[in-house]
Design a protein around this motif. Structure first.
Motif, PDB file in Angstrom:
ATOM      1  N   VAL A 155       0.843  -1.203   0.000  1.00 27.73           N
ATOM      2  CA  VAL A 155       0.000   0.000   0.000  1.00 27.73           C
ATOM      3  C   VAL A 155       0.881   1.257   0.000  1.00 27.73           C
ATOM      4  N   ALA A 156       1.898   1.269   0.868  1.00 24.52           N
ATOM      5  CA  ALA A 156       2.793   2.428   0.954  1.00 24.52           C
ATOM      6  C   ALA A 156       3.550   2.635  -0.353  1.00 24.52           C
ATOM      7  N   MET A 157       4.010   1.543  -0.945  1.00 25.66           N
ATOM      8  CA  MET A 157       4.720   1.591  -2.220  1.00 25.66           C
ATOM      9  C   MET A 157       3.853   2.206  -3.309  1.00 25.66           C
ATOM     10  N   GLY A 158       2.584   1.805  -3.340  1.00 25.04           N
ATOM     11  CA  GLY A 158       1.672   2.324  -4.348  1.00 25.04           C
ATOM     12  C   GLY A 158       1.422   3.810  -4.214  1.00 25.04           C
ATOM     13  N   ARG A 159       1.249   4.271  -2.962  1.00 26.02           N
ATOM     14  CA  ARG A 159       1.031   5.708  -2.743  1.00 26.02           C
ATOM     15  C   ARG A 159       2.253   6.512  -3.190  1.00 26.02           C
ATOM     16  N   ALA A 160       3.442   6.015  -2.818  1.00 26.81           N
ATOM     17  CA  ALA A 160       4.667   6.711  -3.201  1.00 26.81           C
ATOM     18  C   ALA A 160       4.850   6.694  -4.717  1.00 26.81           C
ATOM     19  N   GLY A 161       4.556   5.552  -5.336  1.00 29.06           N
ATOM     20  CA  GLY A 161       4.661   5.455  -6.793  1.00 29.06           C
ATOM     21  C   GLY A 161       3.738   6.419  -7.498  1.00 29.06           C
ATOM     22  N   GLU A 162       2.528   6.576  -6.952  1.00 23.05           N
ATOM     23  CA  GLU A 162       1.569   7.516  -7.550  1.00 23.05           C
ATOM     24  C   GLU A 162       2.110   8.940  -7.513  1.00 23.05           C
ATOM     25  N   GLN A 163       2.703   9.346  -6.389  1.00 27.01           N
ATOM     26  CA  GLN A 163       3.218  10.706  -6.272  1.00 27.01           C
ATOM     27  C   GLN A 163       4.378  10.953  -7.229  1.00 27.01           C
ATOM     28  N   VAL A 164       5.278   9.982  -7.334  1.00 32.57           N
ATOM     29  CA  VAL A 164       6.413  10.136  -8.254  1.00 32.57           C
ATOM     30  C   VAL A 164       5.931  10.123  -9.703  1.00 32.57           C
ATOM     31  N   ALA A 165       4.934   9.293  -9.998  1.00 31.77           N
ATOM     32  CA  ALA A 165       4.387   9.241 -11.362  1.00 31.77           C
ATOM     33  C   ALA A 165       3.789  10.591 -11.760  1.00 31.77           C
ATOM     34  N   LYS A 166       3.077  11.223 -10.838  1.00 26.23           N
ATOM     35  CA  LYS A 166       2.497  12.534 -11.122  1.00 26.23           C
ATOM     36  C   LYS A 166       3.589  13.575 -11.349  1.00 26.23           C
ATOM     37  N   LEU A 167       4.648  13.494 -10.550  1.00 22.93           N
ATOM     38  CA  LEU A 167       5.736  14.457 -10.656  1.00 22.93           C
ATOM     39  C   LEU A 167       6.485  14.308 -11.976  1.00 22.93           C
ATOM     40  N   LEU A 168       6.750  13.064 -12.368  1.00 18.73           N
ATOM     41  CA  LEU A 168       7.577  12.814 -13.545  1.00 18.73           C
ATOM     42  C   LEU A 168       6.767  12.664 -14.829  1.00 18.73           C
ATOM     43  N   ASP A 222      24.144   5.643 -10.675  1.00 21.85           N
ATOM     44  CA  ASP A 222      24.683   6.896 -11.207  1.00 21.85           C
ATOM     45  C   ASP A 222      24.080   7.273 -12.551  1.00 21.85           C
ATOM     46  N   ALA A 223      23.729   6.286 -13.346  1.00 17.95           N
ATOM     47  CA  ALA A 223      23.221   6.561 -14.695  1.00 17.95           C
ATOM     48  C   ALA A 223      21.849   7.224 -14.692  1.00 17.95           C
ATOM     49  N   ASN A 224      21.179   7.252 -13.544  1.00 21.75           N
ATOM     50  CA  ASN A 224      19.799   7.735 -13.508  1.00 21.75           C
ATOM     51  C   ASN A 224      19.664   9.255 -13.446  1.00 21.75           C
ATOM     52  N   PHE A 225      20.691   9.955 -13.011  1.00 16.83           N
ATOM     53  CA  PHE A 225      20.539  11.369 -12.700  1.00 16.83           C
ATOM     54  C   PHE A 225      20.104  12.213 -13.893  1.00 16.83           C
ATOM     55  N   PHE A 226      20.741  12.031 -15.030  1.00 15.83           N
ATOM     56  CA  PHE A 226      20.426  12.873 -16.182  1.00 15.83           C
ATOM     57  C   PHE A 226      18.985  12.663 -16.643  1.00 15.83           C
ATOM     58  N   ASN A 227      18.576  11.400 -16.800  1.00 18.88           N
ATOM     59  CA  ASN A 227      17.210  11.114 -17.256  1.00 18.88           C
ATOM     60  C   ASN A 227      16.170  11.575 -16.237  1.00 18.88           C
ATOM     61  N   MET A 228      16.489  11.411 -14.955  1.00 15.53           N
ATOM     62  CA  MET A 228      15.572  11.864 -13.914  1.00 15.53           C
ATOM     63  C   MET A 228      15.433  13.387 -13.952  1.00 15.53           C
ATOM     64  N   GLY A 229      16.564  14.080 -14.090  1.00 10.45           N
ATOM     65  CA  GLY A 229      16.535  15.539 -14.175  1.00 10.45           C
ATOM     66  C   GLY A 229      15.764  16.024 -15.384  1.00 10.45           C
ATOM     67  N   LYS A 230      15.883  15.293 -16.477  1.00  7.34           N
ATOM     68  CA  LYS A 230      15.161  15.659 -17.702  1.00  7.34           C
ATOM     69  C   LYS A 230      13.649  15.554 -17.495  1.00  7.34           C
ATOM     70  N   LEU A 232      12.155  15.817 -14.659  1.00  5.82           N
ATOM     71  CA  LEU A 232      11.803  16.880 -13.720  1.00  5.82           C
ATOM     72  C   LEU A 232      11.874  18.266 -14.355  1.00  5.82           C
ATOM     73  N   LYS A 233      12.378  18.306 -15.601  1.00  2.38           N
ATOM     74  CA  LYS A 233      12.529  19.565 -16.351  1.00  2.38           C
ATOM     75  C   LYS A 233      13.476  20.531 -15.634  1.00  2.38           C
ATOM     76  N   PHE A 243      23.236  19.815  -9.405  1.00  2.00           N
ATOM     77  CA  PHE A 243      22.167  19.199 -10.197  1.00  2.00           C
ATOM     78  C   PHE A 243      21.788  17.837  -9.619  1.00  2.00           C
ATOM     79  N   GLU A 244      22.776  17.023  -9.338  1.00  2.00           N
ATOM     80  CA  GLU A 244      22.521  15.681  -8.835  1.00  2.00           C
ATOM     81  C   GLU A 244      21.922  15.707  -7.430  1.00  2.00           C
ATOM     82  N   LEU A 245      22.416  16.613  -6.591  1.00  2.00           N
ATOM     83  CA  LEU A 245      21.852  16.736  -5.247  1.00  2.00           C
ATOM     84  C   LEU A 245      20.390  17.153  -5.288  1.00  2.00           C
ATOM     85  N   GLU A 246      20.062  18.053  -6.207  1.00  2.00           N
ATOM     86  CA  GLU A 246      18.675  18.508  -6.334  1.00  2.00           C
ATOM     87  C   GLU A 246      17.770  17.356  -6.750  1.00  2.00           C
ATOM     88  N   VAL A 247      18.218  16.583  -7.728  1.00  2.00           N
ATOM     89  CA  VAL A 247      17.440  15.421  -8.172  1.00  2.00           C
ATOM     90  C   VAL A 247      17.295  14.417  -7.036  1.00  2.00           C
TER      91      VAL A 247
END
Length: 338
Positions: A155-168, A222-230, A232-233, A243-247
């Motif tokens: 249940v907790a995983m799903g709620r967190a996933g929903e919030q990240v999905a909306k953000l990204l 480490d490979a995730n930062f650029f795509n995640m930042g993209k 997040l716009k 940049f990486e700390l912000e992400v």
């Protein structure tokens, strides 16, 4: 006329919760399945006029099960009951023919409203008698405890996933949480299993509330930062470190915040959490562990591996609870099913 109802969920704890949510006045004969393959057999045997279907299951998940129901035009009315409450999961299942979609844990009034809407039941939402009728007290065991914690994490995983999905703006693939009771010496192995990459970045969020404390670790390859930042716009005009700390901080704050809110609701505990601590950037697992101050003898470790396949992004959430918090957590969870 008695109606056959099938509850399909890989968690025994979740099946009991669902059974106890069914209104007293609804004349039903209940059946149970642990995965979609078992559910399909039950439907073909006439045991599922109505099916309550989970999404994240082994062998055959809810999406695959719903596809078979649709392709074979099987005689069952499907109501999805899932911890994954992302809009895309909702629309996909309705598109495959499900009647409705309910998030876990089940709201009895919402369930009754849906049953009324489709002419399946016309009474009130009371389930007191149903609770007594289906209350089977299982012997206390470590397996029963871990199953309850797994459903709590689902249940907790799903709620967190929903919030990240909306953000990204992306669909987040959710796993079946991996739940284990380990020693502090085994923590290295647990984290190594979560992150196979040689180089990771990690953030720690400590939390505490009403006798229950714990730590949430968010780990990125480490490979995730650029795509995640993209996604997040974010503008990459700052230094790589900024940049990486912000992400890292933004994703971990949203992920852990939503997860703790869902845990709070299920355990009826208000958690306060410490300021996040960077355990390491572009380092190996040993360095992450050296910077992690927790030294509990026994640890309840819940591993959740999130993924965004379209962007080749993976990030992991590891929830750690000391062994002495387990009894109180289990007690609070079991109260929900009686």
């Amino acid at each position: 006329m008695t109606m056959s109802v099938l509850i399909c969920d890989d968690s025994g704890f979740a099946r009991r919760q669902m059974a106890r949510s069914i209104p007293d006045g609804w004349d039903v004969e209940m059946h149970f399945a642990q995965n979609g393959k078992e559910a399909i057999e039950c439907i073909k045997q006439g045991k599922a006029d109505v099916m309550f279907l989970d999404l994240n299951m082994p062998v055959m998940d809810g999406y695959q099960t719903m596809q078979v129901v649709k392709d074979q035009d099987l005689p069952t009315l499907v109501i999805v009951v899932s911890g994954d409450v992302q809009p895309e999961a909702h629309s996909k299942m309705l598109g495959l023919g499900a009647l409705a979609f309910i998030g876990k844990p089940v709201d009895n009034q919402k369930l009754t409203d849906i049953l009324r809407q489709y002419g399946l039941y016309s009474g009130d939402a009371s389930c007191v008698g149903r609770t007594q009728a289906v209350a089977v007290i299982e012997p206390h065991s470590q397996g029963a405890e871990l199953d309850a914690y797994r459903e709590m994490a689902n249940v907790a995983m799903g709620r967190a996933g929903e919030q990240v999905a909306k953000l990204l703006g992306e669909f987040i693939q959710l796993p079946i949480p991996n739940v284990n009771l380990i020693t502090n010496n085994e923590l290295h192995m647990a984290i190594s299993d979560v992150k196979s990459s040689d180089s990771v970045s990690a953030v720690s969020h400590g939390f505490i509330g009403a006798g229950i404390n714990g730590e949430a670790l968010v780990l990125f390859n480490d490979a995730n930062f650029f795509n995640m930042g993209k996604l997040l716009k974010y503008s990459h005009k700052s230094t790589d470190e900024e940049f990486e700390l912000e992400v890292l901080m933004d994703i971990s704050n949203i992920l852990v915040g939503a997860c703790l809110n869902a845990l709070s609701e299920q355990l009826h505990v208000t958690f306060s959490h410490n300021h996040p601590i960077i355990l390491g950037r572009h380092c190996d697992i040993d360095q992450v562990l050296e910077n992690n101050s927790q030294r509990w003898d026994k640890i309840l470790a819940i591993e959740i591996a999130y993924a965004i396949s379209s962007q080749d992004i993976q990030f992991d959430l590891l929830l750690l609870f000391p062994g002495n918090a387990m009894g109180l957590m289990y007690e609070k969870l079991v109260k929900q099913t009686h």
